[in-house]
Structures are given as C-alpha cells and as structure tokens.
Scaffold this motif. Structure first.
Motif, PDB file in Angstrom:
ATOM      1  N   ASP A 288      -4.548   2.394  -3.669  1.00 49.35           N
ATOM      2  CA  ASP A 288      -3.389   3.184  -4.046  1.00 49.35           C
ATOM      3  C   ASP A 288      -3.673   4.062  -5.255  1.00 49.35           C
TER       4      ASP A 288
ATOM      5  N   VAL B 248      -6.538  -2.969  -0.242  1.00 46.96           N
ATOM      6  CA  VAL B 248      -5.573  -1.933   0.094  1.00 46.96           C
ATOM      7  C   VAL B 248      -4.796  -1.480  -1.130  1.00 46.96           C
ATOM      8  N   SER B 249      -4.371  -2.439  -1.971  1.00 45.65           N
ATOM      9  CA  SER B 249      -3.560  -2.084  -3.138  1.00 45.65           C
ATOM     10  C   SER B 249      -4.357  -1.306  -4.165  1.00 45.65           C
TER      11      SER B 249
ATOM     12  N   SER C 183       0.837  -1.191   0.000  1.00 50.87           N
ATOM     13  CA  SER C 183       0.000   0.000   0.000  1.00 50.87           C
ATOM     14  C   SER C 183       0.872   1.240   0.000  1.00 50.87           C
TER      15      SER C 183
END
Length: 440
Positions: free
Chosen positions: A437, A433-434, A391
């Motif tokens: 980004d 979470v990614s 992240s």
C-alpha cells in the motif's frame, strides 16, 4: 494492532492487573468465523508472521460504546441503556480454552475444516474514561483529553504494527457489548493480527422485536453523532494511516448517518475531508439501510472516503423481513431492487463505490452465497472483506468480475484460482499486501 511487547513493562503490569480486577465478563461466547479461502486455498495462516515472542492467544481490542455502564462493583458491564457519553477502553478476547495451543490456533486458522470449535470470549475489560460527543458542530479539541493514556497506548499499537491502519467494527441489531468486541477480535485475527481494531458498540437490545418495532432503529440513529465524534477524535489524535470501518446489518444505519453528519458538520472547515479524516475502506456488509437513505447520503460519503464497498445477496431473510414489515423500501443489502434513473445515476457518479453482488452468476459457481451472516460465514465473501480492508486493491485487482455496470461486481467461479494468482505472482504473499500500500 500491537502485541503486548510493544508496551512498557509497567504498562503490561497495569493492564494485567486491571483485567484481573475487572474479572471475567461471564459466559459470553462467539465461535471463531470459518477460515476465508484466501488462507485455506493457499495453505497460509494469518498467524504465520507473528514473531515468536508475540504468540499470545488472547487479543487486545479497543472499544467505544454509548451503552450505559451497569452499577456493578464486581465487574465492568455495559448493558442496554443509552448513555449521553462515550465510554472507551480496551477488552481482552480469549481464543479457545486452555487446551488449545498457539500451534493449534494457527492450524485451525488455515484450515477449511476444523476438528473443534474455537470459542471466543471476553476475558476482561479495562475502562479508560469517557467523553461527551458533539451533537452539532465538530467535536472540541479537548473533548477526549481524559483518554490521553488510552490514545498513547493506541498510538504505540499503531507504531509497532506492520499495517498502520485502524479498523472500526460497528455491529448490527440484537447483540450485546461482548459480541461487538468478539466480532472485532476475529476480524482483527484474520487481518493477520496486525492492525489496531476498535469495537463501536451502540445500545441495541437482545431481541428482534425492539428493532422490528423501530425502537432500536431510533437508537441506531441516535448513536450516529457519537460515532462521528469518535472518528473526529481518532483522526485528530491517532497516528493511523487510514481509518477503516466494517459495519453489518443495522450497523450500516449508524455508519451511513454518522458519515453524512461528519461531512456536513465539517464542510466549512476549508480542509479536504479525505485528508482531514483519513477514512479508507468503509465496508457495508449485508446492511439494513434503506436504499433511498443510502443514495441520498452517498455523495457526502463518497466525498469522505477512499472506497465504499456494499455487498448484497439474493436471499437474506433478515433484510427481506425488514423491508417487508418495517417499511422504508428495499435495503442496500438486497439484490432485487427497482432503482429510479436518478438513484442509478447517483450510484454511477460515486467514483469510489463498489457494489458486490455475491449471488450473481451463482449457477456458474454451483452455489449461491446467502443468509444474513454470509459476509463472515462464507469463506469466499469473507476473503474479499479481508483483502478490501488490508489493501488498497480495487475490485478487479482483488479477483472480482466486472459486470455491465461500472459500480457492480461479481464473485467469479474461478475466484480461488484468481486469489492464488493474485497472492503468488512475483512472489507476493498476503503478508506483503499491506506493505505494498505504502508505494501507492
């Protein structure tokens, strides 16, 4: 990293055939690291979101090495001799034996306690080719033209992955080529098997004496231009959003020197180095880098990357012995250090630096986080590594506790609760979470 379903049928056949020809790499075994608490506390598995048609236990990892390939017609093997070229290819890492099912592996990857050890082994290797690193200026545009198909395969992997980043793992001393690949694979595994991972293997030997007397220290620094050249090739030819680096112990020397060189030999290009190389998080875990050397290189490193993370512990026997018997002063992975005012000011001025004292406030937690492998063996420490790489979350957003110094952070006693809050608020889970980004 993409599963094999992202490759063409012809590509799958070629890979499987090549691995069969290469043969098994032998009894090179590494146990799967303990489960980070961000999975065990929330009862999540890093494999929860792998599509059913991609649930294949082995994991593909790319590699680049400055080890000399042994002359052995039976199988591919990279020994301890140094090479003046970079060999690149891919390895296939097996997870567990034939009796371990995908369901078992998924359950073990969410559990704090496992009924059995999951052994990682190299099932096969495929060398794609070699290229010559630059020892002075930037690497030439056609330096790695012989690796065109490997880069094409890597870009297919990136395109099909949910997380479009690359992860480079740089190992420490006293390990072999196979260890580097296995470590890269297990980091990749707990990143959700959804990044594209590369093991960079430099030719340290498998005894601490070679490192202790300085021979392998010299090898680490001699490998740095090759790592710098690899980053240049990846930045120029890959479609990665970011290139992240995790380095351990003596690998920190390779990375520190490589990044300093990368900055200096490209500073006349007229480009913003952060845009040019797209370096994301560089994570120095228990790094055996003399503090004076790191502080000297930090302005250049800070000018290259999105974030620099350094972890340190109060009781790291390997670093304690190294600083005592090898010279060079304190290491960045050691807690007890007497910093000069100038050095402290350099650290504070590095606006992208996060230093994590994993021992700080251990009394409140009821335990310290120690040893030389804590960053991968202790579930609290490894959780932050996963979050930092997967992240764009800064230290406070990852549940860490600020201290009296802006750059210094601690792991608080309520860290598991903070992780639960972080990963569940507003329905956000680790798997998302990614993707968050991309909005930043």
């Amino acid at each position: 990293m993409a599963s094999l379903t992202s490759m063409t049928l012809r590509g799958v056949t070629f890979l499987v055939t090549a691995l069969a020809v290469a043969g098994c790499a032998g009894p090179q075994i590494e146990p799967l690291m303990p489960t980070p608490i961000l999975f065990s506390e929330l009862n999540l598995s890093p494999l929860d979101n792998i599509p059913e048609d991609q649930r294949w236990k082995p994991r593909k990892v790319y590699y680049a090495t400055t080890r000399q390939r042994d002359v052995d017609l039976q199988r591919i093997n990279y020994g301890n001799d140094e090479s003046d070229v970079i060999s690149a290819g891919m390895s296939l890492i097996g997870f567990g034996g034939d009796s371990l099912t995908w369901s078992d592996l998924s359950d073990y990857s969410r559990s704090a306690e496992r009924p059995n050890v999951v052994e990682l082994s190299v099932a096969g290797l495929l060398e794609a080719g070699k290229f010559r690193p630059s020892m002075e200026g930037p690497v030439s545009e056609n330096a790695a033209e012989g690796l065109a198909w490997l880069m094409a395969d890597m870009n297919r992997s990136i395109a099909s992955a949910r997380d479009k980043d690359l992860l480079i793992y740089v190992h420490g001393a006293k390990v072999n080529f196979y260890n580097a690949n296995a470590f890269a694979a297990q980091l990749d595994h707990f990143m959700g098997r959804d990044m594209t991972s590369i093991a960079f293997s430099w030719p340290t030997r498998q005894n601490i004496l070679s490192y202790g007397i300085g021979d392998d220290v010299d090898r680490a620094y001699r490998a740095a231009p090759s790592l710098a050249s690899l980053i240049e090739v990846l930045a120029g030819q890959s479609d990665a959003r970011r290139i992240n680096i995790v380095c351990w112990s003596a690998g920190g020397r390779v990375v520190t020197s490589a990044l300093e060189e990368l900055y200096n030999r490209n500073k006349g290009s007229g480009q913003d180095p952060r845009e040019q190389f797209r370096l994301g998080t560089v994570y120095f875990a228990a790094a055996d880098v003399p503090t004076s050397d790191f502080v000297e290189a930090l302005p250049e490193i800070n000018g290259l990357v999105d974030r620099v993370v350094v972890t340190l512990s109060s009781k790291d026997g390997a670093l304690d012995m190294g600083s005592t018997f090898m010279g060079g002063g304190a290491r960045i992975g050691q807690k007890s250090q007497d910093l000069t005012e100038e050095a402290l000011n350099t650290l504070i001025a590095a606006d992208r630096l996060e230093v994590i004292d994993v021992s700080r406030d251990w009394e409140g937690r009821g335990f310290d986080i120690t040893g030389h492998r804590y960053w991968i063996n202790h579930p609290w420490a490894s959780s932050d590594l996963v979050l930092a790489v997967r992240s764009d979350l800064r230290a406070k957003e990852r549940g860490l506790e600020p201290t009296e110094l802006d750059v210094l952070w601690a792991i608080p006693a309520d860290y598991p609760e903070r992780l639960k809050s972080l990963l569940t608020r507003e329905g956000v889970r680790l798997r998302e979470v990614s993707t968050a980004d991309d909005a930043n």
